[in-house]
Design a protein around this motif. Structure first.
Motif, short mmCIF file in Angstrom:
data_model
loop_
_atom_site.label_atom_id
_atom_site.label_comp_id
_atom_site.label_asym_id
_atom_site.label_seq_id
_atom_site.Cartn_x
_atom_site.Cartn_y
_atom_site.Cartn_z
N TRP A 84 0.89 -1.29 0.00
CA TRP A 84 0.02 0.16 0.04
C TRP A 84 0.85 1.38 -0.09
CZ3 TRP A 84 -5.54 -1.33 0.12
CH2 TRP A 84 -6.00 -0.37 0.06
N ASN A 85 0.60 2.06 -1.24
CA ASN A 85 1.36 3.48 -0.96
C ASN A 85 0.45 4.45 -0.61
OD1 ASN A 85 3.68 2.21 -2.13
ND2 ASN A 85 3.42 3.24 -4.19
N TYR A 86 1.12 5.51 0.42
CA TYR A 86 0.53 6.52 1.09
C TYR A 86 1.20 7.70 1.49
CZ TYR A 86 2.03 4.17 5.04
OH TYR A 86 3.00 3.79 6.13
N VAL A 87 0.73 8.84 1.67
CA VAL A 87 1.60 10.09 2.17
C VAL A 87 0.68 10.27 3.63
CG1 VAL A 87 1.79 12.42 1.85
CG2 VAL A 87 1.91 10.78 -0.03
N ALA A 88 1.56 10.55 4.70
CA ALA A 88 0.99 10.75 6.02
C ALA A 88 1.99 11.68 6.97
CB ALA A 88 0.84 9.40 6.85
N VAL A 89 1.17 12.20 7.52
CA VAL A 89 2.16 13.36 8.41
C VAL A 89 1.55 13.31 10.02
CG1 VAL A 89 2.62 15.72 9.22
CG2 VAL A 89 2.59 15.10 6.72
N HIS A 90 2.46 13.15 10.73
CA HIS A 90 2.16 12.83 12.37
C HIS A 90 2.60 14.23 12.81
CE1 HIS A 90 1.32 8.22 12.74
NE2 HIS A 90 0.58 9.10 11.70
N ALA A 91 1.62 15.14 13.53
CA ALA A 91 2.02 16.21 14.46
C ALA A 91 1.86 15.98 15.85
CB ALA A 91 1.40 17.41 14.04
N TYR A 92 2.70 16.20 16.60
CA TYR A 92 2.73 16.20 18.24
C TYR A 92 2.99 17.65 18.87
CZ TYR A 92 4.20 11.44 16.81
OH TYR A 92 4.17 10.10 16.26
N GLY A 93 2.36 17.56 20.20
CA GLY A 93 2.43 18.61 20.91
C GLY A 93 1.49 18.66 22.03
N PRO A 94 1.83 19.64 22.79
CA PRO A 94 0.59 19.66 24.11
C PRO A 94 -0.52 20.49 23.68
CG PRO A 94 2.54 21.44 24.02
CD PRO A 94 2.75 20.71 22.98
N VAL A 95 -1.61 19.97 24.29
CA VAL A 95 -2.95 20.63 23.75
C VAL A 95 -3.45 21.21 24.95
CG1 VAL A 95 -4.25 18.18 24.50
CG2 VAL A 95 -5.19 19.90 22.80
N GLU A 96 -4.26 22.36 24.55
CA GLU A 96 -4.94 23.19 25.24
C GLU A 96 -6.60 23.21 24.79
OE1 GLU A 96 -5.86 27.88 25.92
OE2 GLU A 96 -4.26 27.29 24.67
N PHE A 97 -7.54 22.80 25.57
CA PHE A 97 -8.92 22.98 25.30
C PHE A 97 -9.33 24.35 25.92
CE2 PHE A 97 -8.13 18.37 25.58
CZ PHE A 97 -8.30 17.97 24.21
N PHE A 98 -10.11 24.92 25.26
CA PHE A 98 -11.08 26.34 25.38
C PHE A 98 -12.15 26.42 25.18
CE2 PHE A 98 -8.73 26.74 21.50
CZ PHE A 98 -9.73 27.64 20.95
N ASP A 99 -12.99 27.17 26.00
CA ASP A 99 -14.23 27.43 25.60
C ASP A 99 -14.88 28.94 25.59
OD1 ASP A 99 -14.48 28.11 28.22
OD2 ASP A 99 -16.03 26.45 28.89
N ASP A 100 -13.41 29.63 25.54
CA ASP A 100 -13.84 31.17 25.53
C ASP A 100 -14.45 31.60 24.02
OD1 ASP A 100 -13.12 34.12 26.09
OD2 ASP A 100 -12.16 33.91 24.08
N PRO A 101 -15.68 32.38 24.37
CA PRO A 101 -16.56 32.28 22.86
C PRO A 101 -15.78 33.31 21.79
CG PRO A 101 -17.90 32.95 24.70
CD PRO A 101 -16.48 32.81 25.31
N GLU A 102 -15.08 34.15 22.11
CA GLU A 102 -14.36 34.77 21.08
C GLU A 102 -13.37 34.03 20.24
OE1 GLU A 102 -12.94 38.92 22.43
OE2 GLU A 102 -14.72 39.46 23.06
N ARG A 103 -12.61 33.26 21.06
CA ARG A 103 -11.56 32.30 20.42
C ARG A 103 -12.46 31.43 19.70
NH1 ARG A 103 -7.54 30.23 24.68
NH2 ARG A 103 -6.20 29.52 22.65
N LEU A 104 -13.37 30.60 20.27
CA LEU A 104 -14.14 29.54 19.66
C LEU A 104 -14.79 30.28 18.40
CD1 LEU A 104 -16.25 28.09 22.22
CD2 LEU A 104 -14.42 26.75 20.78
N GLN A 105 -15.20 31.57 18.14
CA GLN A 105 -15.63 31.82 17.01
C GLN A 105 -14.64 32.35 15.87
OE1 GLN A 105 -18.80 34.51 17.37
NE2 GLN A 105 -18.79 35.25 15.08
N GLU A 106 -13.49 32.86 16.51
CA GLU A 106 -12.53 32.93 15.33
C GLU A 106 -11.98 31.55 14.71
OE1 GLU A 106 -7.81 34.40 15.39
OE2 GLU A 106 -8.85 34.22 17.29
#
Length: 207
Positions: A102-124
């Motif tokens: 099977w041939n394919y292209v893939a990228v894995h990105a790693y990093g610390p995650v932040e979850f947020f529920d601020d309305p202005e940031r969410l709308q952006e």
């Protein structure tokens, strides 16, 4: 991601192109309850941070954001992929010593995650993600097309995610470990497929 040297992609622009072209990613976190994964549309802001930042959002009802991540999160982006039949190899006619792959292209990105529920940031985040998806349409829809109160109510049902990238892994498994004749056979076989993804992958096979 296991990546033999022949398939390793270390070109930053190539990796970013794969991320941008991926319509749907898989967002994975390790937790004390085990791994959690959600298919999500995500986007890359390459201007932010040292290696860029991944943004997206998930349903507030999704338990993934409530479980504290153990270590870094992982976002998996897939490019074109296709089954490769041994029938396309010149080596099949010469020795018969071939197997499917099977041939394919893939990228894995790693990093610390932040979850947020601020309305202005969410709308952006929602607006930027929508603009990216709608940008190629003849008559694009915009978040501002919907009533403001309706959008505010919708935002209360989601949680945003922000993941600064600490590490990128890229893999382009495109028959680089085969002979030039075998690669030509794979490219020709994929180019004749009725599947657009197969034909897209054919263009990437090294000649």
């Amino acid at each position: 991601m296991y990546t033999p040297p022949a398939f390793r992609d270390e070109d930053v622009e190539s990796l970013r192109a794969t991320i941008r072209a991926s319509r749907l990613a898989h967002f994975v976190t390790a937790t004390t309850e085990g791994p959690l994964a959600t298919p999500l549309p995500l986007f890359l802001d390459a201007r932010e941070g040292e290696r860029g930042v991944i943004y997206g959002h998930l349903s507030k009802a999704n338990p993934q954001w409530r479980q504290p991540p153990q270590g870094e999160a992982l976002a998996m982006f897939m490019g074109p992929d296709a089954y490769v039949t041994p029938s396309w190899y010149a080596t099949k006619r010469e020795t018969g010593k071939v197997v499917p792959t099977w041939n394919y292209v893939a990228v894995h990105a790693y990093g610390p995650v932040e979850f947020f529920d601020d309305p202005e940031r969410l709308q952006e985040v929602v607006t930027r993600l929508t603009d990216l998806q709608e940008g190629t349409r003849r008559d694009p829809w915009a978040v501002s097309d919907a009533p403001e109160d309706f959008i505010k109510a919708q935002l209360r049902g989601i949680v945003g995610l922000r993941m600064p990238i600490t590490r990128l892994e890229g893999k382009r498994k495109l028959s680089q470990n085969r002979s030039a004749a075998d690669r030509a056979g794979v490219a020709a076989g994929l180019a004749e497929s009725e599947d657009p993804a197969d034909r897209a992958l054919a263009e990437l096979i090294p000649r």
